[in-house]
Design an enzyme around this catalytic site. Sequence first.
Site, PDB file in Angstrom:
ATOM      1  N   SER A 103      21.716  82.911  83.931  1.00  0.00           N
ATOM      2  CA  SER A 103      21.483  82.791  85.498  1.00  0.00           C
ATOM      3  C   SER A 103      20.731  81.750  86.244  1.00  0.00           C
ATOM      4  O   SER A 103      20.864  80.542  85.825  1.00  0.00           O
ATOM      5  CB  SER A 103      20.930  84.346  85.812  1.00  0.00           C
ATOM      6  OG  SER A 103      21.084  84.412  87.213  1.00  0.00           O
ATOM      7  N   ASP A 244      22.587  80.204  92.117  1.00  0.00           N
ATOM      8  CA  ASP A 244      21.740  79.902  91.146  1.00  0.00           C
ATOM      9  C   ASP A 244      22.831  79.493  89.979  1.00  0.00           C
ATOM     10  O   ASP A 244      24.051  79.289  90.156  1.00  0.00           O
ATOM     11  CB  ASP A 244      21.063  81.028  90.513  1.00  0.00           C
ATOM     12  CG  ASP A 244      21.863  82.457  90.347  1.00  0.00           C
ATOM     13  OD1 ASP A 244      23.266  82.190  90.860  1.00  0.00           O
ATOM     14  OD2 ASP A 244      21.459  83.527  89.754  1.00  0.00           O
ATOM     15  N   ASP A 246      24.692  80.822  87.598  1.00  0.00           N
ATOM     16  CA  ASP A 246      25.930  81.484  87.303  1.00  0.00           C
ATOM     17  C   ASP A 246      26.645  82.048  88.721  1.00  0.00           C
ATOM     18  O   ASP A 246      27.501  82.718  88.619  1.00  0.00           O
ATOM     19  CB  ASP A 246      25.740  82.672  86.307  1.00  0.00           C
ATOM     20  CG  ASP A 246      25.001  83.913  86.914  1.00  0.00           C
ATOM     21  OD1 ASP A 246      24.093  83.595  87.713  1.00  0.00           O
ATOM     22  OD2 ASP A 246      25.120  85.188  86.338  1.00  0.00           O
ATOM     23  N   ASP A 248      25.803  84.197  90.833  1.00  0.00           N
ATOM     24  CA  ASP A 248      25.787  85.604  91.359  1.00  0.00           C
ATOM     25  C   ASP A 248      24.833  85.706  92.458  1.00  0.00           C
ATOM     26  O   ASP A 248      24.708  87.166  92.928  1.00  0.00           O
ATOM     27  CB  ASP A 248      25.622  86.765  90.053  1.00  0.00           C
ATOM     28  CG  ASP A 248      24.092  86.578  89.391  1.00  0.00           C
ATOM     29  OD1 ASP A 248      23.400  85.623  89.887  1.00  0.00           O
ATOM     30  OD2 ASP A 248      23.954  87.327  88.750  1.00  0.00           O
TER      31      ASP A 248
END
Length: 450
Positions: A103, A244, A246, A248
């Site tokens: 992340s 960010d 990833d 999410d």
Amino acid sequence: MTRLFGTDGVRGLANRDISARLALQLSVAGSRVLTRGWPEGRRPFAVVGRDTRVSGEFLSSAISAGIASAGVDVLDAGMLPTPGIASVVKDTGAAFGVVISASHNPMPDNGIKFFAAGGTKLDDSVEDAILEALDQDWERPTGAEVGRISRYPAAADEYTETLVASVDAEGTRPLSGLKVVVDCAHGAASIVGPAALRQAGAEVIVSAAEPDGFNINDGVGSTHLDPLQRLVVETQSDLGVAFDGDADRCLAVDSLGRVINGDQLMGILAIGLRELGELRGNTLVTTVMSNIGLRHAMDKYSIKTVQTAVGDRYVLERMLADGYVLGGEQSGHVLMLDHGTTGDGVQTALHLMKRMADSKRTLADLAAEIPQLPQALVNVKGVDKYGVDHPRVASEINAVETELEGSGRVLLRASGTEPLIRVMVEAESEDIAQAQAERLAATVKEHLTL
């Protein structure tokens, strides 16, 4: 039993904490647990994806090998945002999914996250079952019973279509006329993020979308907003959005470069959904980290706020239990369960801009409805993060709360993803909040240093 799972999967330094061996073992154990109840005579399959970290290459190979060795077929989606894997798991009817990502963490870290059938994060009990399965003997499949590994290049396009359809089911390009800078953090949304916003009609200026395996989150993205703030002002854009690594989570900046945090994004979306009659239960689910200002703003619109522990998985659990459709975290995880199963940064950006377009209002104007009490956050490293109940620390917390006299609040918590304690103070002014946060941080360091 050692608990490897934090608030968002298993995370640590790649090739040390998160080794190929651990990835292989977890994927085998996860396969055994998450395929329980799969129909007899039909081979289960799983979806695997990753962000842009170089370590994701060997870890995804280990994950896929483990899954196939457990008799489960693998669809390798390659580089795709975490919510994209959740979406593909749901749409394909896969038994489960695995994402290799850390992340917002720095590039040397990596992590392993599982999604259950339907694209939802795992309950604690399921994670515990996976940990128990790590050390169990079992009869491995052989011959034709082992799994196959296949590339799934259509995953990115299918996910992009799903995103766009959530705001533009009829192809009307509702974001036309809006100009946005998109900071992709050199991460997993580097392709699908700009593509989805363009397909929905926006004029898109792309930033930090050249991943090389090493530059993910490096001075860019939702944890480093300065470059985005400057670029929005320089290009005279209506707003900027930052993901960010990833994707999410999403944060935004208005046309003057001012930061719009996750609490404000949730508030803007909640008010919009309430006006449309689509905010089920007239309730927004937040965590204990959300600013008091959000709750006060929601009160004005007769929107109830419900708090959970930190972590979007706990927000999701409460939303599913009570049938709510909107929730999230101050950090920018926003869950819209009418359109997805987990926090989705690109989806958040699309719906934020749709709210701007529908209301014909600027982002600054919309955000002004959700004022924020000054908040200071200090991360204290090198301490026993499970010692927040230490008597001297508790005494200092009580002293600070007494001095704030009800005009603010204090929260200390152990990070679920990093070895540190987070000290948060809200107060009437930034100076007071920062001073009190540093005071508490010094106490934590004095009494809890390892």
